[in-house]
Enzyme design. Structure first.
Site, PDB file in Angstrom:
ATOM      1  N   ARG A 167       0.800  -1.216   0.000  1.00  0.00           N
ATOM      2  CA  ARG A 167       0.000   0.000   0.000  1.00  0.00           C
ATOM      3  C   ARG A 167       0.839   1.275   0.000  1.00  0.00           C
ATOM      4  NH1 ARG A 167      -3.255  -3.688   2.172  1.00  0.00           N
ATOM      5  NH2 ARG A 167      -1.237  -4.528   2.683  1.00  0.00           N
ATOM      6  N   THR A 168       1.716   1.390   0.995  1.00  0.00           N
ATOM      7  CA  THR A 168       2.409   2.662   1.210  1.00  0.00           C
ATOM      8  C   THR A 168       3.281   3.020   0.012  1.00  0.00           C
ATOM      9  OG1 THR A 168       2.395   2.132   3.550  1.00  0.00           O
ATOM     10  CG2 THR A 168       3.838   3.916   2.869  1.00  0.00           C
TER      11      THR A 168
ATOM     12  N   LYS B  58      25.128  -5.713  -0.694  1.00  0.00           N
ATOM     13  CA  LYS B  58      26.564  -5.917  -0.980  1.00  0.00           C
ATOM     14  C   LYS B  58      27.413  -5.326   0.132  1.00  0.00           C
ATOM     15  CE  LYS B  58      26.028  -5.477  -6.003  1.00  0.00           C
ATOM     16  NZ  LYS B  58      26.438  -4.621  -7.142  1.00  0.00           N
TER      17      LYS B  58
ATOM     18  N   ARG C  68      11.335   3.847   4.026  1.00  0.00           N
ATOM     19  CA  ARG C  68      10.844   2.923   5.073  1.00  0.00           C
ATOM     20  C   ARG C  68      12.027   2.080   5.527  1.00  0.00           C
ATOM     21  NH1 ARG C  68       5.562  -0.833   4.869  1.00  0.00           N
ATOM     22  NH2 ARG C  68       4.701   1.163   5.502  1.00  0.00           N
TER      23      ARG C  68
ATOM     24  N   HIS D 193       4.743   6.337  11.662  1.00  0.00           N
ATOM     25  CA  HIS D 193       4.287   6.154  10.276  1.00  0.00           C
ATOM     26  C   HIS D 193       3.355   7.345  10.007  1.00  0.00           C
ATOM     27  CE1 HIS D 193       3.071   4.448   6.591  1.00  0.00           C
ATOM     28  NE2 HIS D 193       2.693   3.249   6.970  1.00  0.00           N
TER      29      HIS D 193
END
Ligand code: NCD
Length: 307
Positions: free
Chosen positions: A55-56, A83, A105, A133
């Site tokens: 969603r986000t 890496k 995020r 959030h």
């Protein structure tokens, strides 16, 4: 530090109200045949997701595109972090390509706040660990305001894994700034007593019946098993004691709004007949996510323009 959006806690009520008003302005555009403006034409937004998201991430990308910006989405799996590159080096590398904002995020609480101290590019927090959030809380508030004239005096029950939820924390900060009567509910190991101190007017209960009684809004949360080293409650009985069933909805106000940030786990924290009932605003939340993120991107990137 360029100003992005890191959390709700540090925002004044007026700043939140301005974002909600602008989100409301962008709501009708979501159903128009042509959904494209040129407000952010020539701007580049990088979406950097170190944790899974449907969603986000999609919502930020659509929001940026609807404002006319160019977007690029990067996930941890395909990036140089796998890496061995440090987070600061990855961010500095992306920054050298001169994006106008970075949406990020990360599983570590405070990661975007830490990076914002070094980077000139504004960072928008799309969820940091168990911390905040902010755009979720904004879209949740906009969704409540689609059904109620104001937030003041509403009774909102937030139910589930309170301790690991950044959604709960951002909502607590936002709703308490607007005079909401908040009830937090969950099994005792997931309901730390410190949450009662986050703001005035918060009560805690382990009884779901008590939490939902007379509620204007019931906000369900997913159990964040990925953030728990050991399970501290009986998972097999969770749905029986903390899942939202139709009989709970009947204890709330007749026009109660049932919300969930998603992803929902049917039969774990919410019964299907509740998730699919007329009280459910779950898909309205998703729809409002685009409008609110347009408001946030416009604010953050437009601020850079005038600096
Ligand atoms: C939430 C998140 O990632 O914090 N989801 C979302 O952004 N809509 C909640 C969750 O994952 O349970």
């Amino acid at each position: 530090m360029a100003s992005g959006l890191l959390g709700i806690e540090e925002l004044e009520r007026e700043q939140i109200q301005a974002l909600l008003d602008r989100g409301r302005y962008y709501q009708p555009m979501q159903t128009q045949p042509v959904k494209k403006l040129d407000t952010l034409r020539g701007k580049t937004i990088v979406n950097l997701f170190f944790e899974p998201s449907t969603r986000t991430r999609t919502s930020f990308e659509i929001a940026a595109k609807r404002l006319g910006a160019d977007t690029i989405s990067i996930s941890a799996q395909g990036s140089s972090l796998s890496k061995g590159e440090s987070l600061v080096d990855t961010l500095n590398t992306l920054d050298a390509m001169r994006p106008d904002a970075i949406v990020m995020r990360h599983a570590a609480s405070g990661a975007p706040h830490f990076l914002a101290r070094f980077l000139p590019t504004p960072i928008i927090n799309a969820g940091d660990g168990t911390h905040e959030h902010p755009t979720q809380a904004l879209l949740d508030a906009l969704t409540i305001l689609d059904h109620r004239p104001s937030l003041e005096g509403l009774r909102v029950a937030i139910i589930g894994d309170i301790s690991h939820s950044r959604v709960a924390r951002s909502n607590i900060h936002l709703l308490s700034k607007f005079g909401v009567d908040l009830v937090l509910c969950g099994p005792a190991p997931l309901l730390p007593s410190e949450f009662a101190q986050l703001a005035p007017g918060i009560t805690l209960t382990t009884s779901i019946e008590e939490a939902v009684s007379g509620a204007d809004v019931i906000m369900m949360l997913r159990v964040q098993l990925e953030r728990q080293n050991e399970t501290t409650f009986p998972k097999s009985e969770y749905f029986q004691f903390y899942g939202l069933h139709l009989e709970h909805v009947r204890l709330a106000k007749p026009d109660v709004i049932v919300m969930h940030p998603g992803p929902i786990n049917r039969g774990r924290e919410i019964a299907s007949e509740v998730a699919d009932s007329p009280s459910s605003a779950i898909l309205n939340q998703v729809e409002n996510g685009v409008a609110v993120r347009m408001a946030v991107l416009e604010k953050v990137v437009a601020q850079v323009v005038t600096q």
